[in-house]
Design a protein around this motif. Structure first.
Motif, short mmCIF file in Angstrom:
data_model
loop_
_atom_site.label_atom_id
_atom_site.label_comp_id
_atom_site.label_asym_id
_atom_site.label_seq_id
_atom_site.Cartn_x
_atom_site.Cartn_y
_atom_site.Cartn_z
N UNK A 29 5.52 -10.23 -2.95
CA UNK A 29 4.38 -10.25 -3.87
C UNK A 29 4.12 -8.84 -4.42
N UNK A 30 3.98 -8.72 -5.72
CA UNK A 30 3.87 -7.40 -6.37
C UNK A 30 2.56 -6.69 -6.08
N UNK A 31 1.51 -7.43 -5.73
CA UNK A 31 0.19 -6.83 -5.54
C UNK A 31 -0.11 -6.51 -4.08
N UNK A 32 0.75 -6.89 -3.15
CA UNK A 32 0.52 -6.64 -1.72
C UNK A 32 1.10 -5.28 -1.36
N UNK A 33 0.26 -4.42 -0.79
CA UNK A 33 0.73 -3.07 -0.41
C UNK A 33 1.09 -2.99 1.07
N UNK A 34 0.40 -3.76 1.88
CA UNK A 34 0.62 -3.64 3.33
C UNK A 34 0.22 -4.92 4.04
#
Length: 787
Positions: A763-768
């Motif tokens: 997913x492009x919006x998940x950072x961690x």
């Protein structure tokens, strides 16, 4: 025990049983059958019969063909004797039969038929397939040695066929010759002393030469072996000698193989003997409609609807008889040929059958005792049809019985005290019964004496019984009635036959008052019994009707439940189909909105309205009966009360948002997700006012009525459905402006957790992402942070 078995016709019963044995092995085992006095041994034998009967009930029959008693052959093979072809065939047949039975039992176990004893027997059978194959490859089913038994035998037999063909060819040329035909008695070829010859007339004996092997009874015909075939016949005889020698060599070789398997073959034979015997008992149980009785070693027996196995089924009257529970002595009275002796023999024979491991011809729920000794004084000469016993012979048997009986014995007395003065005989019978009672043995006795009718009422542990007599038909019914003494039917029968009433009255006056009281008491008991039986029959009819009604109601209820369940399944299937379709269409709308978002262009009003219309059409329409409608809030009446930050609902779009700014008293700027719109006050519905300002005023909706939660619970969802829910939830959480959310996937097999984490990585919006801590759900929760 031998005399008791003869008196109670146990050996006749064994002859019936023997007819159900499939082989001589089973028949020999039946011949050796005797009742056991060991409770556990009897219980084991009864369980074996029960397993056999279960197989017959479920499978119809058991494969027991081909079994032979080969023990003599095994023994001779063990001492180096040569077995012949038929003996070897019997061994092969027995191996095959045992192997087939073993496979049959293994299949029954695979079919989940509960077997213990038969399973153990099957395990003892060793499938000697190599020995069976060796025999069958050498000997055919008719007991003839096959050419394939050895290469040498095949070669020798080919030589024999060649020599025979040559001899017959030469002799046929002689018989067809015109010159020779007139010298022959008949134009045929025959055999004498294992040599081919032709019949020559006496006067032409010198024309052929050769050897004379025989002549006709008249001497007119001589059976001559011509010189032309003597040499070939000699070669033929030599070949046949070689053939016999080769056959004997093969037989010795096969016998040696049998000898090597001596122990295994003995085990197979012994096991199959027990198997055949067990199924003989099972087949016999089916014939007599037998049942397995409950066993005890405390002297209790209770036979329900007992039937004597030697009396034809269309003639026997079932009886209910018990002994050893409330009473240990049973005194049976009634008329001659009324069935008293049959009752005694039924009690004795069924007890012997039960102790022999046989099912008894009674209804289910019967009980049998294992006695250490069984005694019967019925008389050697006395059968079911005739009684010729005398007082002296009775007393001789009784003396012997009283010397041997103990508290673990069953004693059967027929016509106790008969054959002597009635007064003395009755007194003697009472003393004998008292003695047996004191010893503790169980006793059933028949008698004619009226004194013994009152005996049962005055003694604890003693019960009266009688065989019923129908005065109207002047015939016994053969029914046994426990607790009711037999009536003296002499007066009633005489009156029925037309004897003068004054004579009957005079006779009655001669009887003592005590006797009359007893007879009146018995008559009263008999009348009460008949009334009770009538009431019981009516009660049984009502019970049967009630049970039928109950069964019918159960069937109707089951049918209703099935219809309801089917309707629910159909409704669920339609609902599931509608939901799946709605999810698919909703996903398509979300994808459309994402594409619009990527263009970084503001969404126009008509596009939003079109998307709203698509979402409304994608929602499944589910009808709900009786569901109360929630009271909806009305549009804002006083628009001046609305403040920036207030949560409102845009009625025309059926979407929630919050006030951004006020245009005038009639219009407001409303933030719907990432869209800001100018909405009239009359189209707004006040929802709530936040207490403190959140990081982002954006609010996404889940369904039609609920805010997006900070956690998504996937437990109980199917994998594919869960992945779709994760996609939608991540979009909703981003629209709601959350920095961190939790996805609850549970521990389980780990498949759902792995799928969620793989999707989060892409997913492009998940950072961690990280697993939950001790107070956050542990490995059953994944925490997600956004950009």
């Amino acid at each position: 025990m031998e005399r008791v078995c003869r008196v109670l016709e146990y050996n006749k019963m064994k002859k019936q049983l023997m007819q159900h044995a499939s082989s001589s092995l089973g028949k020999k085992r039946v011949e050796k059958l005797m009742p056991s006095t060991d409770l556990e041994e009897v219980r084991h034998a009864q369980n074996g019969t029960f397993e056999g009967a279960k197989i017959l009930r479920l499978k119809g029959q058991a494969p027991l063909g081909g079994i032979r008693d080969i023990r003599a052959s095994i023994k001779r093979a063990a001492i180096s004797g040569m077995l012949n072809e038929q003996e070897l065939l019997d061994i092969a047949s027995t191996i095959y039969g045992s192997r087939r039975f073993k496979s049959f039992i293994e299949q029954c176990i695979e079919d989940e038929i509960d077997l213990t004893i038969l399973a153990s027997m099957a395990e003892d059978i060793i499938p000697l397939t190599d020995l069976e194959r060796s025999i069958k490859q050498s000997i055919d089913e008719n007991g003839e040695m096959l050419d394939s038994a050895s290469p040498q035998l095949r070669s020798i037999r080919q030589q024999i066929r060649n020599h025979e063909s040559s001899v017959r060819s030469k002799l046929e040329s002689m018989t067809r010759s015109a010159n020779s035909r007139k010298m022959l008695s008949d134009a045929i070829i025959t055999i004498r002393n294992d040599r081919y010859v032709i019949p020559v007339k006496q006067e032409y004996r010198g024309q052929f030469g050769g050897l004379i092997h025989d002549q006709s009874s008249s001497g007119a015909t001589l059976f001559i072996e011509p010189d032309a075939v003597v040499s070939i016949n000699n070669q033929l005889r030599e070949a046949r000698v070689k053939e016999r020698q080769e056959i004997e060599r093969i037989l010795h070789e096969l016998t040696g193989e049998v000898s090597e398997e001596e122990d295994n073959l003995k085990l197979v034979v012994d096991t199959m003997e027990e198997v055949d015997f067990l199924f003989a008992k099972a087949y016999y149980s089916r014939e007599i409609k037998g049942s397995q009785p409950t066993l005890n070693d405390e002297g209790r027996l209770d036979f329900k609807k007992a039937r004597h196995p030697l009396i034809p089924g269309d003639e026997i009257v079932p009886i209910d008889v018990e002994l050893g529970n409330a009473f240990q002595s049973l005194v049976i009275t009634g008329p001659n040929t009324g069935g008293k002796t049959v009752t005694l023999k039924t009690i004795g024979l069924l007890t012997l059958m039960a102790q022999s491991g046989l099912h008894v011809p009674c209804d289910e729920g019967s009980e049998a005792a294992v006695f250490q000794q069984i005694f019967a004084d019925i008389g050697d000469e006395q059968s079911i049809e005739q009684s010729l016993s005398t007082f002296s012979s009775h007393m001789t048997n009784i003396v012997d019985i009283l010397d041997k009986l103990d508290h673990e014995s069953l004693v059967l007395f027929d016509e106790l005290g008969a054959g002597t003065d009635p007064t003395e005989g009755a007194a003697l019978a009472i003393s004998i019964l008292d003695y047996v009672y004191k010893v503790g043995a169980r006793v059933a006795a028949t008698t004619h004496y009226s004194e013994l009718k009152g005996y049962a009422y005055n003694r604890e542990g003693v019960m009266n019984a009688s065989v019923e007599f129908d005065v109207e038909t002047l015939r016994p019914t053969y029914r046994l009635m426990i607790g009711v003494p037999g009536r003296s039917n002499a007066f009633a029968i005489s009156r029925r036959l037309g004897l003068r009433e004054d004579i009957i009255d005079e006779a009655q006056s001669q009887i003592g008052a005590d006797t009359n009281k007893i007879e009146n008491m018995i008559a009263s008991l008999d009348e009460s019994r008949k009334q009770a039986e009538s009431e019981q029959e009516k009660a049984n009819e009502h019970r049967i009707q009630a049970e039928k009604l109950h069964r019918d109601l159960e069937k109707e209820y089951e049918r209703f439940e099935r219809d309801k369940e089917r309707a629910m399944e159909e409704a669920e299937a339609k609902a599931h189909e509608a939901v799946q379709k709605a999810k698919q269409e909703a996903n398509e709308i979300i994808e459309y909105l994402r594409e619009v978002q990527k263009t970084n262009l503001a969404i126009k009003d008509h596009e939003l309205i079109e998307a709203k219309k698509m979402l409304d059409e994608a929602s499944p329409e589910l009808k709900s009966k009786g569901k109360k409608k929630t009271k909806e809030k009305k549009p804002i009446a006083n628009a001046d009360k609305l403040l920036p930050g207030d949560e409102v609902k845009v009625i025309s779009f059926d979407q929630k948002g919050h006030i951004v700014d006020k245009v005038n008293d009639k219009e407001f700027y409303v933030q719907l997700g990432m869209m800001k719109m100018k909405v009239k006050a009359t189209d707004l519905q006040y929802m709530s006012r936040p207490k403190q300002e959140t990081k982002s005023p954006l609010a996404a909706v889940r369904g039609k009525d609920a805010h997006v939660k900070t956690e998504l619970d996937l437990r109980g969802e199917r994998y594919e459905d869960a992945m779709l829910l994760v996609d939608k939830y991540l979009d909703d959480a981003l629209l709601a402006g959350y920095n961190q959310v939790s996805i609850i996937h549970g521990k389980g097999t780990g498949a759902l957790r792995k799928g969620v984490q793989e999707k989060l990585k892409r997913h492009r919006s998940v950072t961690q992402t990280r697993m939950g801590g001790m107070n956050e759900g542990g490995s059953g929760v994944t925490l997600v942070q956004f950009k």
